[in-house]
Design a protein around this motif. Structure first.
Motif, short mmCIF file in Angstrom:
data_model
loop_
_atom_site.label_atom_id
_atom_site.label_comp_id
_atom_site.label_asym_id
_atom_site.label_seq_id
_atom_site.Cartn_x
_atom_site.Cartn_y
_atom_site.Cartn_z
N ASP A 1 0.85 -1.20 0.00
CA ASP A 1 0.00 0.00 0.00
C ASP A 1 0.88 1.25 0.00
OD1 ASP A 1 -1.61 2.20 0.79
OD2 ASP A 1 -3.05 0.85 1.73
N SER B 1 -0.55 4.44 -0.44
CA SER B 1 -1.54 5.53 -0.46
C SER B 1 -1.02 6.78 0.25
CB SER B 1 -2.85 5.07 0.18
OG SER B 1 -2.64 4.57 1.48
N ASN C 1 -3.29 3.07 -5.66
CA ASN C 1 -2.53 3.21 -4.42
C ASN C 1 -1.99 1.89 -3.87
OD1 ASN C 1 -2.77 6.05 -4.10
ND2 ASN C 1 -4.91 5.77 -3.49
N LYS C 2 -2.16 0.83 -4.65
CA LYS C 2 -1.57 -0.44 -4.27
C LYS C 2 -0.66 -0.93 -5.38
CE LYS C 2 -4.74 -2.24 -0.80
NZ LYS C 2 -5.54 -3.40 -0.34
#
Length: 561
Positions: A76, A78, A101-102
């Motif tokens: 992740d 983000s 975002n991954k």
């Protein structure tokens, strides 16, 4: 940046598992269930040195070479302000679209029967179904410019590590080093000249030339020259530990001392890379060769210092986990096949001051297969005695008795349940009078409802706190309590430990505790641990059998099943 998930398919003893991750992960389980293989799966993703070795047929689950190996790590990113997220985004470029975002990083390897090898191919991107094949520069994949793997083996060789990294650790950057190196070179030249002039060398030169001419008639001679050179400057350097206020040097021969020096060296090496790359620590059984106190000190370093921000560690020691917080506990175990369970463990705020004590109890429990959770040391003493009479090796068989002390059952039970570690709870039928109230709250019933997560038992207060009142309350609800025993493995005392025990072996307790003057319940409750030890030492095998088989202590039969 946060590690999110890893999926491993057809690799070694993993047919197909998915494990939730975070940035600090602790892997535990019995021997030979795959903890080291789990780390190797990560190394095939992030470690170029391992990836270069390719996959052998034995790396495929049960040698199923007809299916590819797949290892997928999800990260992740983000948090766009995080520098590590930025490093990863910068390398992904077009493989990561705006709003994604991954990051999915995948290693895949189909086995080539002709070449007898599986060559790893790496992919990455923000969409698992449309990953981009990773660019390769020589033997370096793009990911190798992002991550730096620090793998610390359980039995890492200090001297080999030091020799391999001597040039990086002992870099000569001062101006005065130039003059020193010139002096060393002159010294080497002098040594070479002196060695070459030794009589043994001269004698050899004289003898070898005639022998050579027997094979080829040439006007040649053979010279033997010493070639000690500056390039071998660090070839024989060995680390020593010098005590303060003592001029003597002591070889780092103790295995514990070597282990600590190894961690110190890896710390220095990781600092060299931390600005350019993301350091990923993979550590196997750090407890080896370390005394308990050193394991606890190491725990503080591993779980408190920021440099170990991304950590995967295997261990069998509760002391290594003494300072853990915000970690992911990953249990790997063998059911019909190798499976795993993981749970994020965060120390509850109310226990922050007692974190080490809470962690120690928990970590001793998670290394067991079955756990009997009890209120205090008296239960531990009595139940330990009874179980040892039934089976002297009950602990070796994976049964553990844990006193929850002042922490309550919930912090332990929730973690054990999440990790699929079978547990049984034994608690007292407590009644307590709240301030400014004339009635007594049914604390034992409320406790069970809380552990179940719904109100199954009535929580109406009662008018008195006597033993008779407790037994009446229990007997009124016995059918429900038996169902709770069966369905939830929660066992409530009819009264308390001492009163329930008195029901089973009253006459024996009077005989074994003469100092009690007949008041054996009061005597045991007066100095719980000491007096229970006194009693337990005198219990016979027959006494223990009576306790084990009695309804009041059915929790013992349940945990021993």
């Amino acid at each position: 940046m946060k590690f999110d998930m890893v999926t491993i398919k057809n690799f070694r003893n993993f047919e197909n598992i998915s494990v939730a991750l975070t940035n600090k992960n602790v892997l535990f389980g019995m021997n030979d269930v795959g903890k080291t293989n789990f780390l190797y799966a990560l190394r095939f993703v992030f470690d170029k040195d391992i990836r270069r070795q390719n996959f052998n047929d034995t790396d495929y689950y049960k040698k199923h070479i007809g299916s590819p190996i797949e290892i997928i790590v999800t990260i992740d990113i983000s948090d766009q302000d995080d520098s590590d997220s930025q490093k990863l985004r910068a390398k992904l470029k077009g493989a990561l679209l705006s709003g994604q975002n991954k990051v999915y990083i995948k290693v895949a390897a189909s086995y080539d029967e002709k070449e007898m090898v599986g060559v790893p191919i790496l992919y990455w991107g923000g969409d698992l179904d449309e990953l981009e094949e990773m660019k390769v520069h020589g033997t370096f994949f793009e990911i190798d410019y992002v991550f730096n793997v620090i793998y610390i083996d359980a039995y890492v060789d200090l001297y080999a590590l030091f020799k391999k990294n001597a040039n990086a650790l002992l870099a000569n950057n001062d101006e005065q080093d130039r003059s020193t190196l010139e002096n060393i070179q002159q010294t080497c030249n002098s040594l070479n000249a002196q060695i070459s002039s030794l009589s043994g060398i001269k004698s050899f030169e004289e003898k070898i030339a005639p022998e050579y001419r027997k094979f080829r008639h040439e006007a040649v001679t053979v010279s033997v020259k010493s070639e000690i050179a500056v390039k071998g400057l660090y070839s024989n350097i060995v680390p020593y530990i010098k005590q303060d206020a003592d001029d003597s040097l002591y070889p780092t021969s103790g295995e514990g001392r070597k282990k600590l020096l190894v961690y110190s060296i890896f710390d220095l090496l990781s600092k060299e890379e931390e600005d350019k790359k993301i350091n990923l620590f993979l550590i196997e059984e750090p407890e080896n060769h370390l005394h308990r106190s050193m394991q606890i000190a190491l725990s503080h370093v591993l779980f408190s210092e920021n440099k170990y921000q991304y950590l995967f560690i295997t261990t069998h020691s509760p002391y290594v986990l003494a300072e853990m917080d915000q970690v992911n506990l990953v249990r790997i175990y063998n059911a019909d096949k190798i499976v795993s369970r993981s749970v994020l463990y965060v120390v509850p705020e109310e226990f922050k001051e007692q974190r080490k004590m809470l962690n120690r109890g928990l970590t001793e429990a998670i290394f067991a297969d079955k756990v009997l959770l009890v209120e205090g040391p008296s239960e531990m003493v009595l139940f330990g005695k009874v179980l040892s009479e039934k089976n002297p090796f009950y602990e070796a068989d994976g049964i553990y008795i844990l006193s929850v002390g002042g922490f309550g059952f919930k912090p332990y039970q929730s973690i054990l349940n999440a990790l699929k570690i079978y547990n049984v709870v034994k608690t007292d039928n407590d009644l307590r009078k709240p301030r400014n109230k004339e009635t007594y709250s049914v604390l034992g019933f409320i406790r069970l409802n809380g552990l179940i997560g719904e109100t199954i038992l009535p929580e109406d207060p009662v008018n008195e706190k006597s033993v008779a009142a407790k037994r009446e309350l229990y007997d009124k609800n016995r059918e429900t309590l038996d169902r709770i025993r069966s369905n939830y493995s929660l066992y409530l005392s009819r009264c308390s430990l001492e009163e329930d025990l008195d029901e089973v072996i009253h006459d024996k307790m009077v005989e074994y505790l003469p100092s009690a003057d007949g008041n054996v319940i009061g005597y045991l409750q007066e100095a719980k641990n000491n007096h229970m030890v006194e009693l337990a030492e005198k219990l016979t095998q027959n006494d223990c059998e009576l306790i084990f088989e009695h309804y009041n202590f059915a929790c013992l039969k349940r945990i021993a099943e």
